[in-house]
Design a protein around this motif. Structure first.
Motif, PDB file in Angstrom:
ATOM      1  N   LEU A  69     -38.438-100.427  71.751  1.00 42.30           N
ATOM      2  CA  LEU A  69     -37.093-100.855  72.132  1.00 42.30           C
ATOM      3  C   LEU A  69     -37.019-102.367  72.240  1.00 42.30           C
ATOM      4  O   LEU A  69     -36.001-102.984  71.898  1.00 42.30           O
ATOM      5  N   ASN A  70     -38.091-102.990  72.691  1.00 43.97           N
ATOM      6  CA  ASN A  70     -38.174-104.439  72.782  1.00 43.97           C
ATOM      7  C   ASN A  70     -37.977-105.072  71.415  1.00 43.97           C
ATOM      8  O   ASN A  70     -37.215-106.034  71.245  1.00 43.97           O
ATOM      9  N   VAL A  71     -38.655-104.522  70.406  1.00 49.93           N
ATOM     10  CA  VAL A  71     -38.542-105.036  69.037  1.00 49.93           C
ATOM     11  C   VAL A  71     -37.110-104.898  68.529  1.00 49.93           C
ATOM     12  O   VAL A  71     -36.526-105.836  67.989  1.00 49.93           O
ATOM     13  N   PHE A  72     -36.518-103.698  68.721  1.00 54.19           N
ATOM     14  CA  PHE A  72     -35.161-103.468  68.218  1.00 54.19           C
ATOM     15  C   PHE A  72     -34.150-104.379  68.885  1.00 54.19           C
ATOM     16  O   PHE A  72     -33.305-104.986  68.218  1.00 54.19           O
ATOM     17  N   MET A  73     -34.206-104.481  70.206  1.00 54.45           N
ATOM     18  CA  MET A  73     -33.229-105.282  70.939  1.00 54.45           C
ATOM     19  C   MET A  73     -33.313-106.757  70.554  1.00 54.45           C
ATOM     20  O   MET A  73     -32.305-107.465  70.506  1.00 54.45           O
ATOM     21  N   SER A  74     -34.521-107.232  70.275  1.00 50.91           N
ATOM     22  CA  SER A  74     -34.696-108.655  69.972  1.00 50.91           C
ATOM     23  C   SER A  74     -34.175-109.003  68.586  1.00 50.91           C
ATOM     24  O   SER A  74     -33.558-110.048  68.395  1.00 50.91           O
ATOM     25  N   VAL A  75     -34.434-108.146  67.595  1.00 47.05           N
ATOM     26  CA  VAL A  75     -34.033-108.491  66.222  1.00 47.05           C
ATOM     27  C   VAL A  75     -32.589-108.108  65.917  1.00 47.05           C
ATOM     28  O   VAL A  75     -32.003-108.612  64.962  1.00 47.05           O
ATOM     29  N   HIS A  76     -31.989-107.218  66.732  1.00 44.32           N
ATOM     30  CA  HIS A  76     -30.611-106.777  66.469  1.00 44.32           C
ATOM     31  C   HIS A  76     -29.638-107.946  66.436  1.00 44.32           C
ATOM     32  O   HIS A  76     -28.760-108.019  65.575  1.00 44.32           O
ATOM     33  N   PHE A  77     -29.798-108.862  67.372  1.00 48.85           N
ATOM     34  CA  PHE A  77     -28.870-109.990  67.528  1.00 48.85           C
ATOM     35  C   PHE A  77     -28.815-110.877  66.292  1.00 48.85           C
ATOM     36  O   PHE A  77     -27.761-111.405  65.930  1.00 48.85           O
ATOM     37  N   ILE A  78     -29.966-111.034  65.599  1.00 51.76           N
ATOM     38  CA  ILE A  78     -30.010-111.931  64.446  1.00 51.76           C
ATOM     39  C   ILE A  78     -30.093-111.193  63.118  1.00 51.76           C
ATOM     40  O   ILE A  78     -29.969-111.802  62.064  1.00 51.76           O
ATOM     41  N   LEU A  79     -30.277-109.872  63.182  1.00 53.34           N
ATOM     42  CA  LEU A  79     -30.324-109.084  61.956  1.00 53.34           C
ATOM     43  C   LEU A  79     -28.959-108.524  61.571  1.00 53.34           C
ATOM     44  O   LEU A  79     -28.530-108.648  60.421  1.00 53.34           O
ATOM     45  N   VAL A  80     -28.282-107.917  62.531  1.00 45.09           N
ATOM     46  CA  VAL A  80     -27.095-107.117  62.217  1.00 45.09           C
ATOM     47  C   VAL A  80     -25.824-107.934  61.963  1.00 45.09           C
ATOM     48  O   VAL A  80     -25.217-107.806  60.891  1.00 45.09           O
ATOM     49  N   PRO A  81     -25.378-108.798  62.903  1.00 46.87           N
ATOM     50  CA  PRO A  81     -24.101-109.496  62.680  1.00 46.87           C
ATOM     51  C   PRO A  81     -24.035-110.344  61.407  1.00 46.87           C
ATOM     52  O   PRO A  81     -23.042-110.247  60.670  1.00 46.87           O
ATOM     53  N   PRO A  82     -25.036-111.179  61.091  1.00 43.79           N
ATOM     54  CA  PRO A  82     -24.914-111.997  59.868  1.00 43.79           C
ATOM     55  C   PRO A  82     -24.787-111.175  58.597  1.00 43.79           C
ATOM     56  O   PRO A  82     -24.203-111.636  57.614  1.00 43.79           O
ATOM     57  N   LEU A  83     -25.352-109.947  58.599  1.00 44.56           N
ATOM     58  CA  LEU A  83     -25.231-109.078  57.426  1.00 44.56           C
ATOM     59  C   LEU A  83     -23.900-108.341  57.406  1.00 44.56           C
ATOM     60  O   LEU A  83     -23.252-108.232  56.353  1.00 44.56           O
ATOM     61  N   LEU A  84     -23.459-107.855  58.559  1.00 44.06           N
ATOM     62  CA  LEU A  84     -22.230-107.057  58.604  1.00 44.06           C
ATOM     63  C   LEU A  84     -20.969-107.882  58.397  1.00 44.06           C
ATOM     64  O   LEU A  84     -19.996-107.385  57.816  1.00 44.06           O
ATOM     65  N   HIS A  85     -20.950-109.120  58.855  1.00 46.00           N
ATOM     66  CA  HIS A  85     -19.733-109.921  58.763  1.00 46.00           C
ATOM     67  C   HIS A  85     -19.211-110.060  57.332  1.00 46.00           C
ATOM     68  O   HIS A  85     -18.039-109.772  57.071  1.00 46.00           O
ATOM     69  N   PRO A  86     -20.025-110.490  56.357  1.00 49.18           N
ATOM     70  CA  PRO A  86     -19.503-110.577  54.980  1.00 49.18           C
ATOM     71  C   PRO A  86     -19.167-109.214  54.391  1.00 49.18           C
ATOM     72  O   PRO A  86     -18.228-109.094  53.599  1.00 49.18           O
ATOM     73  N   LEU A  87     -19.919-108.171  54.788  1.00 52.99           N
ATOM     74  CA  LEU A  87     -19.639-106.832  54.272  1.00 52.99           C
ATOM     75  C   LEU A  87     -18.303-106.317  54.800  1.00 52.99           C
ATOM     76  O   LEU A  87     -17.521-105.702  54.061  1.00 52.99           O
ATOM     77  N   ILE A  88     -18.039-106.556  56.081  1.00 49.65           N
ATOM     78  CA  ILE A  88     -16.773-106.115  56.679  1.00 49.65           C
ATOM     79  C   ILE A  88     -15.600-106.773  55.981  1.00 49.65           C
ATOM     80  O   ILE A  88     -14.626-106.107  55.600  1.00 49.65           O
ATOM     81  N   TYR A  89     -15.672-108.094  55.792  1.00 49.11           N
ATOM     82  CA  TYR A  89     -14.562-108.796  55.144  1.00 49.11           C
ATOM     83  C   TYR A  89     -14.465-108.447  53.665  1.00 49.11           C
ATOM     84  O   TYR A  89     -13.376-108.397  53.089  1.00 49.11           O
ATOM     85  N   GLY A  90     -15.608-108.213  53.027  1.00 49.11           N
ATOM     86  CA  GLY A  90     -15.582-107.852  51.615  1.00 49.11           C
ATOM     87  C   GLY A  90     -14.949-106.501  51.374  1.00 49.11           C
ATOM     88  O   GLY A  90     -14.259-106.289  50.373  1.00 49.11           O
ATOM     89  N   ILE A  91     -15.168-105.562  52.311  1.00 46.80           N
ATOM     90  CA  ILE A  91     -14.634-104.208  52.166  1.00 46.80           C
ATOM     91  C   ILE A  91     -13.196-104.113  52.665  1.00 46.80           C
ATOM     92  O   ILE A  91     -12.339-103.488  52.038  1.00 46.80           O
ATOM     93  N   LYS A  92     -12.930-104.736  53.813  1.00 45.72           N
ATOM     94  CA  LYS A  92     -11.630-104.574  54.469  1.00 45.72           C
ATOM     95  C   LYS A  92     -10.552-105.536  53.960  1.00 45.72           C
ATOM     96  O   LYS A  92      -9.366-105.295  54.179  1.00 45.72           O
ATOM     97  N   THR A  93     -10.929-106.621  53.303  1.00 42.28           N
ATOM     98  CA  THR A  93      -9.945-107.604  52.836  1.00 42.28           C
ATOM     99  C   THR A  93      -9.755-107.464  51.329  1.00 42.28           C
ATOM    100  O   THR A  93     -10.648-107.783  50.546  1.00 42.28           O
ATOM    101  N   LYS A  94      -8.585-106.973  50.932  1.00 43.45           N
ATOM    102  CA  LYS A  94      -8.338-106.708  49.511  1.00 43.45           C
ATOM    103  C   LYS A  94      -8.388-107.975  48.669  1.00 43.45           C
ATOM    104  O   LYS A  94      -8.831-107.960  47.528  1.00 43.45           O
ATOM    105  N   THR A  95      -7.921-109.089  49.233  1.00 47.57           N
ATOM    106  CA  THR A  95      -7.910-110.347  48.483  1.00 47.57           C
ATOM    107  C   THR A  95      -9.330-110.750  48.093  1.00 47.57           C
ATOM    108  O   THR A  95      -9.569-111.172  46.952  1.00 47.57           O
ATOM    109  N   ILE A  96     -10.257-110.614  49.016  1.00 45.88           N
ATOM    110  CA  ILE A  96     -11.649-110.963  48.730  1.00 45.88           C
ATOM    111  C   ILE A  96     -12.256-109.960  47.754  1.00 45.88           C
ATOM    112  O   ILE A  96     -12.994-110.348  46.836  1.00 45.88           O
ATOM    113  N   SER A  97     -11.939-108.682  47.914  1.00 48.52           N
ATOM    114  CA  SER A  97     -12.457-107.652  47.011  1.00 48.52           C
ATOM    115  C   SER A  97     -12.008-107.911  45.575  1.00 48.52           C
ATOM    116  O   SER A  97     -12.806-107.830  44.635  1.00 48.52           O
TER     117      SER A  97
END
Length: 308
Positions: A266-294
Motif C-alpha cells: 500500500l505504501n508503494v501504491f499510495m506514493s506513486v499514485h500522485f505522480i503516475l495517475v493525474p499526468p496520464l489521465l489529464h490529456p486522455l480525459i480532454y482528448g476523449i471528452k473534448t470533440k474539438t481536440i479529438s
C-alpha cells in the motif's frame, strides 16, 4: 552552507524482488504513456490554429506540467527499483522536492485559471473576448508559474538550513516533510510558512473553483436546455480533471502522514499514485471528452501519419 556530502537512504523499496520489478514495469509503461499523451496533446494544440484560444493555451500548459511532474521523480524511482543501493544526495533530494511541489502547485493553479475561463465563457459570453485578452492570459500564466517558484525557492532555502540528524526516508522519493522530519531541530517559522503555502496554493484554489462552478450552475439553471447541454460539455472535462487531481493530492497527504503505518504494498501504491495517475489521465480525459481536440487529433494523424 548546504552540506553536499549528506546522502539519504530510501527504506521503502525493500530488497530487489518480484514486487520491485513489477512496480518498475508498471512505472516505465505509464511514464512512457504519460510523456507521449502530453506531448501529443501539446502538438495538437500547437499545430491547430483553431485551438489557439485561452482554454487550450491553459490546457497546453497543463500538459507541460504533466511532463514535468512525471519526469521529476519517476526516472529516479525506476533507477532505485533496480539498484541495490536506494540512495540520493542531499542536494538532489531538495531538487526533487522542489520539482514535485512545483508540479503539484502549478497543476492546481492551472486548473483554477481554467475554471475562471469556463466561468467567463458561460456566465459572461458577450464579454469573453474583452476579458480573456492575450495580455490577461499571459498575466494569469505568469502568476501560475512565478508565485509557486518564488514560494518554493524560499521553502527549500528554509529546509536546507535545518541541521540533519537522520538519513533514512521511508518513502520512494523525497518530499519536504520527510526531509524536515530528519532535522535535529523544529522550525516554527518553517511550519508557519508551510501552512501559509497550503492555504494559498491548496485551500484558496479549491474555494475559487467551487465558487466558479456555483456561479456556472446558477446561470445554467436559468438557461435553455441547449445552453445547459453546451455548458455541461465544456465543463465536464475540467471538472473530472480537477476532482481527479484533488483526490490524488488527498491520497498524497494521507500517504505523507501515515506511510510508516502502511503495509509495503500500500505504501508503494499510495506514493506513486500522485505522480503516475493525474499526468496520464489529464490529456486522455480532454482528448476523449473534448470533440474539438479529438477532431484536431484525427486531422493531424491523417495529415502526418496516414498519408505516408
Amino acid at each position: 552552507m548546504l552540506n553536499f556530502n549528506i546522502t539519504f537512504i530510501f527504506s521503502a523499496y525493500g530488497p530487489s524482488g518480484p514486487l520491485n520489478y513489477g512496480v518498475f514495469f508498471v512505472t516505465f509503461i505509464t511514464y512512457l504513456a504519460t510523456v507521449f499523451a502530453n506531448l501529443m496533446l501539446m502538438l495538437v494544440i500547437y499545430t491547430d490554429s483553431n485551438l489557439h484560444r485561452p482554454m487550450y493555451i491553459f490546457l497546453f500548459n497543463l500538459a507541460i506540467n504533466g511532463v514535468i511532474g512525471g519526469s521529476a521523480v519517476l526516472p529516479n524511482i525506476m533507477k532505485n527499483l533496480l539498484d541495490d543501493a536506494k540512495m540520493i544526495s542531499y542536494s538532489n533530494c531538495l531538487l526533487q522536492v522542489f520539482f514535485i511541489n512545483f508540479y503539484a502547485i502549478c497543476a492546481y493553479a492551472i486548473l483554477t485559471v481554467m475554471a475562471y475561463d469556463r466561468y467567463v465563457s458561460i456566465c459572461k459570453p458577450l464579454q469573453y473576448h474583452n476579458i480573456m485578452t492575450p495580455t490577461k492570459v499571459r498575466l494569469l500564466l505568469g502568476i501560475v508559474y512565478i508565485f509557486p517558484f518564488c514560494f518554493l525557492a524560499v521553502q527549500i532555502y528554509i529546509t536546507s538550513k535545518l541541521p540533519t540528524c537522520g538519513y533514512k526516508i521511508n518513502k520512494l522519493f523525497c518530499d519536504n516533510l520527510a526531509v524536515v522530519s530528519l532535522s535535529c531541530v523544529k522550525s516554527a517559522f518553517g511550519d508557519l510558512f508551510g501552512l501559509a503555502g497550503v492555504v494559498v496554493f491548496a485551500v484558496l484554489p479549491l474555494l475559487l473553483v467551487s465558487l466558479s462552478y456555483v456561479k456556472i450552475l446558477l446561470v445554467s439553471l436559468k438557461s435553455s436546455a441547449n445552453a445547459k447541454k453546451k455548458a455541461l460539455k465544456t465543463c465536464v472535462p475540467h471538472l473530472i480533471t480537477f476532482i481527479n487531481f484533488s483526490l490524488a493530492t488527498l491520497f498524497s497527504v494521507i500517504y505523507n502522514r501515515l506511510n510508516n503505518d502502511l503495509s509495503k504494498e500500500l505504501n508503494v501504491f499510495m506514493s506513486v499514485h500522485f505522480i503516475l495517475v493525474p499526468p496520464l489521465l489529464h490529456p486522455l480525459i480532454y482528448g476523449i471528452k473534448t470533440k474539438t481536440i479529438s477532431k484536431s487529433l484525427l486531422k493531424l494523424l491523417n495529415k502526418r501519419v496516414f498519408t505516408f
